[in-house]
Design a protein around this motif. Structure first.
Motif: not given
Length: 127
Positions: A9-12, A15-18, A124-127
């Motif tokens: 897990g993590g912050l991305v 439009g990104g990937s994990l 977490t998906v955030s810009s």
């Protein structure tokens, strides 16, 4: 005793990937299903994807996806290492949640299958 260990897990950015991983260990006779669920703040836990076995002792690979992730997420498994993966692409802010690994495992041949859960990993998906 069965343990599920999650990672990835993590912050991305949107439009990104994990890629999430979950390894089952301990007393395992057979694994029937492994999968991922998620819970966003203020919402109920929901199914993301599962992959089931085609026989009593190995993963056969039959998959189920939530409609919201189909085409973006891919669940796969490494049967030899009792590990399941969730490749998440084209992530949206709405995918932000704690992701939980779940496994339906028969610890002994004479036991009924039981459900086990991991501790959860934050995505977490955030810009």
């Amino acid at each position: 005793q069965v343990q599920l260990a999650e990672s990835g897990g993590g912050l991305v950015q949107p439009g990104g990937s994990l890629r999430l991983s979950c390894a089952a260990s301990g007393r395992i006779f057979s694994i029937l299903v492994m999968g991922w669920y998620r819970q966003a703040p203020g919402k109920q836990r929901e199914l993301v994807a599962t992959i089931s076995s085609g026989s009593s002792t190995v993963f056969g690979g039959s998959t189920v996806y939530a409609g919201s992730v189909r085409g973006r997420f891919t669940i796969s498994r490494d049967s030899a290492n009792n590990t399941v993966y969730l490749q998440m692409n084209s992530l949206y802010a709405e995918d932000t949640a704690v992701y939980y690994c779940n496994a339906r495992i028969r610890p002994y041949s004479t036991w009924a299958p039981q459900d086990y859960w991991g501790q959860g990993t934050q995505v977490t998906v955030s810009s």
